[in-house]
Design a protein around this motif. Structure first.
Motif, short mmCIF file in Angstrom:
data_model
loop_
_atom_site.label_atom_id
_atom_site.label_comp_id
_atom_site.label_asym_id
_atom_site.label_seq_id
_atom_site.Cartn_x
_atom_site.Cartn_y
_atom_site.Cartn_z
N VAL A 81 -17.20 22.78 -0.74
CA VAL A 81 -15.77 22.47 -0.77
C VAL A 81 -15.47 21.35 0.46
CG1 VAL A 81 -13.49 23.21 -0.71
CG2 VAL A 81 -15.05 24.52 -1.70
N HIS A 82 -15.18 20.21 0.03
CA HIS A 82 -14.95 19.39 0.94
C HIS A 82 -13.56 19.47 2.00
CE1 HIS A 82 -14.33 15.37 3.14
NE2 HIS A 82 -13.04 15.34 2.47
N GLU A 112 0.36 22.19 9.25
CA GLU A 112 -0.04 23.03 8.30
C GLU A 112 -1.35 22.86 7.34
OE1 GLU A 112 2.19 25.46 6.83
OE2 GLU A 112 3.34 25.10 8.66
N THR A 113 -1.67 21.74 7.39
CA THR A 113 -3.11 21.45 6.91
C THR A 113 -4.23 22.15 7.84
OG1 THR A 113 -2.67 19.43 6.03
CG2 THR A 113 -4.92 19.64 6.34
N ARG A 114 -3.91 22.15 9.00
CA ARG A 114 -4.77 22.91 9.70
C ARG A 114 -4.82 24.37 9.83
NH1 ARG A 114 -5.11 19.90 15.81
NH2 ARG A 114 -5.76 18.12 15.10
N ASN A 115 -3.48 24.65 9.59
CA ASN A 115 -3.31 26.33 9.19
C ASN A 115 -4.01 26.87 7.99
OD1 ASN A 115 -1.95 26.60 11.69
ND2 ASN A 115 0.04 26.52 10.83
N ASN A 119 -7.11 29.43 7.32
CA ASN A 119 -6.81 30.75 6.42
C ASN A 119 -7.98 30.89 5.07
OD1 ASN A 119 -5.07 31.58 8.12
ND2 ASN A 119 -3.29 30.74 6.95
N GLY A 120 -8.49 29.60 5.01
CA GLY A 120 -9.72 29.44 3.92
C GLY A 120 -8.77 28.90 2.74
N ASP A 121 -7.56 28.72 2.74
CA ASP A 121 -6.85 28.22 1.41
C ASP A 121 -6.98 26.76 1.25
OD1 ASP A 121 -5.50 27.84 -0.72
OD2 ASP A 121 -3.38 28.90 0.22
N MET A 122 -8.14 26.15 0.51
CA MET A 122 -8.12 24.76 0.38
C MET A 122 -7.39 24.16 -0.42
SD MET A 122 -10.59 24.09 2.33
CE MET A 122 -11.19 25.20 3.70
N THR A 123 -6.74 25.01 -1.54
CA THR A 123 -5.75 24.15 -2.23
C THR A 123 -4.42 23.91 -1.56
OG1 THR A 123 -6.52 25.71 -4.10
CG2 THR A 123 -4.72 24.77 -4.41
#
Length: 168
Positions: A81-82, A112-115, A119-123
């Protein structure tokens, strides 16, 4: 032929003695072999077999043995996953140098992107990354438009001021 008590026949008189000597020499040279002991010998130990490992809990009944199996390696296909960019540095630049209201929003979505990545939520990370990028680009465009309009207004006012004082 009389034998003395406690003495055996010399090796040359025994059949197959050379083979026995060779086997003894090989055993002395090689490491000792592993001998497996039954689980329920001597002390009452209770074991449970689970996933290839022996754990305490249940015992093997007499006459049954527990076979221990090591887990085998398996191939897992994990999609790569990129990891999206957070656009933090360009967002800060856009906030300080261009148009600060949309720059602040770009910084918020960068965080928010970093958070989301942590958390591993790539979506969510991809979605917030797009928001941060779009707000950062919008901030730069609005900042450039604002600067151009400001320069045009100042130049027009300067031209009017020159004409107003009669130097046209």
């Amino acid at each position: 032929m009389m034998e003395k008590a406690g003495h055996e026949n010399p090796p040359s008189e025994q059949p197959g003695s050379q083979q026995q000597q060779q086997q003894q020499q090989q055993q002395q040279q090689s490491p000792p072999s592993y001998t497996q002991q039954p689980l329920n010998v001597g002390q009452p130990q209770v074991y449970q077999q689970h996933g290839g490992y022996v754990q305490q809990g249940y015992g093997a009944t007499s006459g049954q043995g527990v076979v221990l199996v090591q887990p085998q390696p398996t191939a897992l296909y994990v999609p790569i996953v990129h990891q999206p960019s957070d656009y933090m540095v360009p967002s800060i630049f856009a906030c300080l140098c261009c148009f600060w209201p949309t720059g602040i929003a770009a910084i918020y979505f960068s965080m928010e992107t970093r958070n989301a990545i942590a958390n591993g939520d790539m979506t969510k990370a991809n979605r917030y990354s797009e928001y941060a990028r779009n707000l950062m680009i919008g901030s730069v465009v609005l900042g450039l438009v604002w600067i151009i309009i400001t320069i045009a207004v100042v130049a027009t006012n300067a031209a009017r001021a020159v004409c107003y004082y009669g130097h046209c």
